[in-house]
Design an enzyme around this catalytic site. Structure first.
Site, PDB file in Angstrom:
ATOM      1  N   PRO A 274      37.950  41.458 -20.180  1.00  8.28           N
ATOM      2  CA  PRO A 274      38.563  40.641 -21.231  1.00  8.28           C
ATOM      3  C   PRO A 274      39.110  41.450 -22.567  1.00  8.28           C
ATOM      4  CG  PRO A 274      36.323  40.954 -21.608  1.00  8.28           C
ATOM      5  CD  PRO A 274      36.404  41.425 -20.199  1.00  8.28           C
ATOM      6  N   GLY A 275      40.323  41.024 -22.825  1.00  6.38           N
ATOM      7  CA  GLY A 275      40.857  41.439 -24.103  1.00  6.38           C
ATOM      8  C   GLY A 275      41.104  40.635 -25.222  1.00  6.38           C
ATOM      9  N   ARG A 276      41.979  39.549 -24.798  1.00  2.00           N
ATOM     10  CA  ARG A 276      42.188  38.554 -25.832  1.00  2.00           C
ATOM     11  C   ARG A 276      40.881  37.804 -26.329  1.00  2.00           C
ATOM     12  NH1 ARG A 276      47.230  36.171 -26.139  1.00  2.00           N
ATOM     13  NH2 ARG A 276      47.666  36.982 -23.965  1.00  2.00           N
ATOM     14  N   TYR A 316      56.933  35.572 -26.895  1.00  2.00           N
ATOM     15  CA  TYR A 316      56.425  34.418 -26.118  1.00  2.00           C
ATOM     16  C   TYR A 316      56.640  32.902 -26.620  1.00  2.00           C
ATOM     17  CZ  TYR A 316      53.599  38.353 -24.871  1.00  2.00           C
ATOM     18  OH  TYR A 316      52.958  39.648 -24.337  1.00  2.00           O
ATOM     19  N   CYS A 342      66.224  42.018 -39.365  1.00  2.00           N
ATOM     20  CA  CYS A 342      67.762  41.438 -39.181  1.00  2.00           C
ATOM     21  C   CYS A 342      67.737  41.228 -37.571  1.00  2.00           C
ATOM     22  CB  CYS A 342      68.594  42.585 -39.294  1.00  2.00           C
ATOM     23  SG  CYS A 342      68.263  43.281 -41.109  1.00  2.00           S
TER      24      CYS A 342
END
Ligand SMILES: *Cc1c(COP(=O)(O)O)cnc(C)c1O
Length: 418
Positions: A274-276, A316, A342
């Site tokens: 797991p990361g998120r 995303y 910019c």
């Protein structure tokens, strides 16, 4: 769940007012909650408690050394995708025996480094890579522990850029070619077959893709056993979703309940990456309103955080809640919240309803703890923000804001320009 909540009209990070930290360290500023990180990791640990497992935090979600250290202290392993991430995991005190290494483009130097470090296993993504690892392991006189990343052809129903488990994706080897790959690996003198790996995508909000993937992997494990290839590790990757807007994601416990019965009678060790789901809701990005602008009947709120600090909305079209650090009762407006960069693609939110902010108001961009700072850059020669870790009523700077001199670090002027 997270620990950024209002007390009366003030947003707090655990027991500290966000405003206080922002005033001390300036903006844009990442703030993480120690308690949330530990709770999210512990939720995985407890959910899989009844079955042998290793939880390998995916460093690419957030690779701040202090965050890695606090997870390593809790017993967490690491999923790395580069030599740099391996370096950080080791530096943070993650046990090498809890490090798995994925990625389609591992270089010779990275392979040598990982072998020397004694990682748990390489998650191999192609035949060429297998050959390279076998060769390098031979030169070093050791055996390389490996798993193949198989591509189970499962649609994770997530954003195309973060979906990885379909045949058209560059990741892994097709399921139907897996057996041949394992047989090839078995013939190699410097390869030790350890497991099967898959990772089907990110921000997955259903249980079924995980279960489907595991079933396919189990079938493969069975076929391998029939061929006298015994594996120990089933690495089912990461990808569990979080609440950014109003999505409801399963808890680790919901996943464990479905998954453990499928493996119960076998002697595997499960690996999760797991990361998120550990870091995402454990961090916010605090930004200050610089200007308000009204053009062509469109309202813009110009803030001091840009796509270089948090690229997810631009990359995303990701949604992040935006909360006032101090609630106000001003009239609601519909505005684009944009950064100073910019590029027209430099926005944090589009067509967002919020109480009309005023010049110098602080806003909290929520759910920014994963793929936030780790994807930041110096684009437009902007200094990357500071990072703060809050623990109860204490807070610590865990990365200094960059200075102008950081922008030219490593640059060299050739003699003829001196
Ligand atoms: C990105 C990645 C992860 C982590 O994904 P999350 O969605 O952040 O949980 C795990 N494993 C691999 C191989 C990855 O590439």
């Amino acid at each position: 769940m997270h620990d950024f909540q209002y007390k009366k009209s003030e947003l707090y990070a655990e027991k500290v007012p966000v405003r206080k930290i922002a005033e001390e360290f300036g903006t844009p500023l990442y703030i993480y909650s120690h308690q949330t990180l530990v709770r999210h990791y512990t939720a995985f640990k407890n959910a899989f408690n009844g079955y042998p497992h290793i939880i390998c935090f995916a460093l690419k979600a957030n690779s701040n050394l202090s965050i890695l250290k606090l997870l390593a202290k809790e017993g967490c392993g690491a999923d790395v995708v580069s030599g740099g991430e391996l370096f950080l995991a080791i530096k943070a005190g993650v046990s090498a025996k809890k490090i798995v290494y994925a990625g389609v483009g591992k270089t010779g130097d990275e392979i040598r480094y990982a072998l020397k470090s004694g990682i748990l296993m390489f998650n191999i993504e192609s035949t060429d890579e297998l050959k390279a690892i076998n060769k390098i392991a031979g030169e070093s006189g050791i055996k390389a522990p490996i798993a193949f990343r198989v591509n189970p052809n499962i649609n994770a129903s997530t954003h195309p850029y973060i979906s990885t488990g379909l045949k058209k994706h560059k990741f892994g080897i097709p399921m139907e070619h897996a057996i041949e790959h394992y047989k090839l690996a078995r013939r190699m003198p410097h390869i030790d077959i350890m497991g099967i790996h898959c990772h089907i995508g990110s921000q997955i909000t259903k249980i079924s893709p995980f279960v489907e993937a595991l079933k396919k992997i189990l079938l493969l494990a069975k076929k391998l056993k029939y061929n006298d290839i015994n594996i120990k590790y089933l690495d089912i990757g990461g990808g569990l979703g979080i609440t950014y807007s109003n999505e409801v994601s399963p808890d680790p416990e919901d996943i464990a309940k479905e998954i453990i019965p499928l493996v119960r009678e076998n002697n595997f060790t499960l690996i999760l990456e797991p990361g998120r789901s550990i870091a995402g809701n454990a961090g916010i990005l605090v930004t200050k309103v610089l200007y308000l602008k009204n053009s062509h009947k469109k309202e813009f709120v110009i803030v001091d955080a840009g796509m270089n600090d948090l690229i997810r909305p631009s990359l995303y079209e990701a949604y992040h809640h935006i909360l006032p650090v101090k609630k106000n009762k001003r009239t609601e407006i519909l505005a684009d919240i944009v950064g100073p960069i910019c590029e027209s693609g430099d926005f944090i939110a589009r067509e967002r309803k919020l109480n009309a902010p005023a010049h110098r108001d602080l806003l909290a961009i929520m759910s920014a703890g994963a793929y936030g700072f780790s994807m930041s850059s110096n684009y437009n020669s902007r200094l990357r923000p500071a990072e703060i870790l809050v623990k109860g009523s204490e807070y610590f700077i865990i990365r200094e804001r960059e200075t102008y001199n950081d922008l030219i670090r490593g640059e060299k002027i050739p003699g003829f320009l001196k």
